[in-house]
Design an enzyme around this catalytic site. Structure first.
Site, PDB file in Angstrom:
ATOM      1  CB  ILE A 157     -10.182  -8.019  -9.351  1.00  0.00           C
ATOM      2  CG1 ILE A 157      -9.970  -6.554  -9.745  1.00  0.00           C
ATOM      3  CG2 ILE A 157      -9.188  -8.917 -10.101  1.00  0.00           C
ATOM      4  CD1 ILE A 157      -8.625  -5.981  -9.328  1.00  0.00           C
ATOM      5  CB  CYS A 206      -7.544 -10.734  -0.178  1.00  0.00           C
ATOM      6  SG  CYS A 206      -5.919 -11.483   0.064  1.00  0.00           S
ATOM      7  N   PRO A 207      -7.209  -7.598  -0.203  1.00  0.00           N
ATOM      8  CG  PRO A 207      -8.457  -6.423   1.381  1.00  0.00           C
ATOM      9  CD  PRO A 207      -8.576  -7.518   0.362  1.00  0.00           C
ATOM     10  NE  ARG A 235      -1.913  -3.222  -3.158  1.00  0.00           N
ATOM     11  CZ  ARG A 235      -2.532  -2.961  -4.299  1.00  0.00           C
ATOM     12  NH1 ARG A 235      -2.364  -3.783  -5.324  1.00  0.00           N
ATOM     13  NH2 ARG A 235      -3.296  -1.894  -4.437  1.00  0.00           N
ATOM     14  CG  ASP A 259       1.281  -8.040 -12.444  1.00  0.00           C
ATOM     15  OD1 ASP A 259       2.106  -7.965 -13.375  1.00  0.00           O
ATOM     16  OD2 ASP A 259       0.570  -7.082 -12.079  1.00  0.00           O
ATOM     17  CD  GLU A 264       5.342  -4.355  -6.932  1.00  0.00           C
ATOM     18  OE1 GLU A 264       4.742  -5.443  -7.021  1.00  0.00           O
ATOM     19  OE2 GLU A 264       4.770  -3.248  -7.070  1.00  0.00           O
ATOM     20  CG  HIS A 285       2.569  -3.774 -10.009  1.00  0.00           C
ATOM     21  ND1 HIS A 285       2.740  -3.500  -8.682  1.00  0.00           N
ATOM     22  CD2 HIS A 285       1.248  -3.583 -10.263  1.00  0.00           C
ATOM     23  CE1 HIS A 285       1.569  -3.168  -8.142  1.00  0.00           C
ATOM     24  NE2 HIS A 285       0.649  -3.214  -9.087  1.00  0.00           N
TER      25      HIS A 285
END
Length: 318
Positions: A157, A206-207, A235, A259, A264, A285
């Protein structure tokens, strides 16, 4: 095969996506959502379970005596106890890459909104007739050409966002914690401090790990330009949300496009939800959720089941 989809409403809305391709493998039971209290009963006889966000913990996995395959209808698998699945010889597969163009498009939409002020101008269109000149310059726009985009997380991405940015004439740099130089012709890598101080826009891809949790906080925000914008389609917990709310209120940075949030749906007292900052855009999201991305996700689920039954699981996590 008995197939149970615990939260099918995360994949389709008002039947805009036909889930019938999953029926070719056996008896399919669809639940729009499943609470933690409902899951045990719903997966009791299932051989294949599909979940996006419905939690499959150790107790639930151990209680599902027929369970052979768990499919995550997402790339992440944090909703599944992988150790429990492994201990009971249950295969776990995810679907990767289905949302890459969609998320990149969404991230760049945030940036274009900052650059053009279209949302603000559109919300005030009724004021145009009162303008003393042919136009309104209340919200001046700026060119992306020549601006610097800093990307944290140069995976699929991040690279797609970089490609779009370069097409707009932006300079692109990416985080490298070791600050090593990239080979000629590639995107230059810089350390975090340099990226924060020199980027006009920072986009997070990034994760979420122990190292990246709250990577964006009061200290890192203070290093950014006062004219800089922050984008997060990665995230939620990458950002310390109270620190970001404070930074926006104090003008430490110019704006943010989010986003994802740390919880959430968000709690009612989330400081960002109630912010009135004109350059704070929040979407629920939805970056991943184009109809094309959801078709690719469904195709991935079908392919994972097909390959599992053929004895060669794909996208296997466990």
């Amino acid at each position: 095969m008995n197939i149970t989809f615990l939260d099918s409403s995360t994949l389709h809305h008002k039947n805009d996506l036909d889930l019938s391709p999953l029926k070719q493998f056996g008896d399919l039971t669809l639940y729009e959502t499943s609470s933690i209290e409902e899951i045990a009963t719903r997966i009791a006889d299932a051989e294949i379970v599909i979940t996006n966000k419905a939690v499959l913990n150790k107790e639930l996995i151990e209680g599902a005596k027929n369970l052979k395959l768990i499919l995550s209808a997402a790339t992440g698998v944090n909703q599944i106890d992988l150790e429990a699945a492994k201990a009971h010889d249950i295969t776990v597969c995810n679907v990767a890459g289905y949302s890459t163009p969609s998320v990149a498009q969404h991230a760049f939409t945030f940036l274009l909104n900052f650059a053009t002020s279209i949302p603000k101008l559109d919300s005030e269109k009724q004021q145009w007739p009162q303008s003393p000149i042919f136009t309104r310059l209340d919200y001046p726009a700026f060119d992306l050409q020549g601006k610097t985009l800093g990307i944290i997380g140069l995976g699929a991405i991040g690279k797609e966002v970089a490609k779009i940015a370069q097409a707009f004439g932006m300079n692109v740099q990416a985080l490298n914690s070791s600050a090593s130089s990239a080979p000629s012709g590639e995107i230059p890598r810089v350390n975090l401090e340099a990226l924060l101080k020199t980027s006009d826009v920072i986009s997070l891809h990034c994760p979420l790990t122990e190292e990246t949790k709250h990577l964006i906080n009061r200290e890192s925000l203070s290093m950014m330009k006062s004219t800089a914008f922050l984008i997060n389609t990665g995230r939620g917990p990458l950002i310390n949300e109270p620190d970001l709310a404070e930074a926006l209120d104090k003008g430490i940075i110019a704006g943010a496009g989010l986003d994802v949030l740390s919880v959430e749906p968000p709690a009612e007292d989330n400081p960002l939800i109630h912010s009135q900052h004109p350059n704070l855009f929040i979407t629920p999201h939805t970056a991943w959720a184009t109809i094309e991305a959801r078709h690719r996700l469904l195709d991935g689920l079908v392919e994972n089941i097909k390959n599992y039954l053929a004895g060669c699981p794909s996208n296997q996590v466990v």
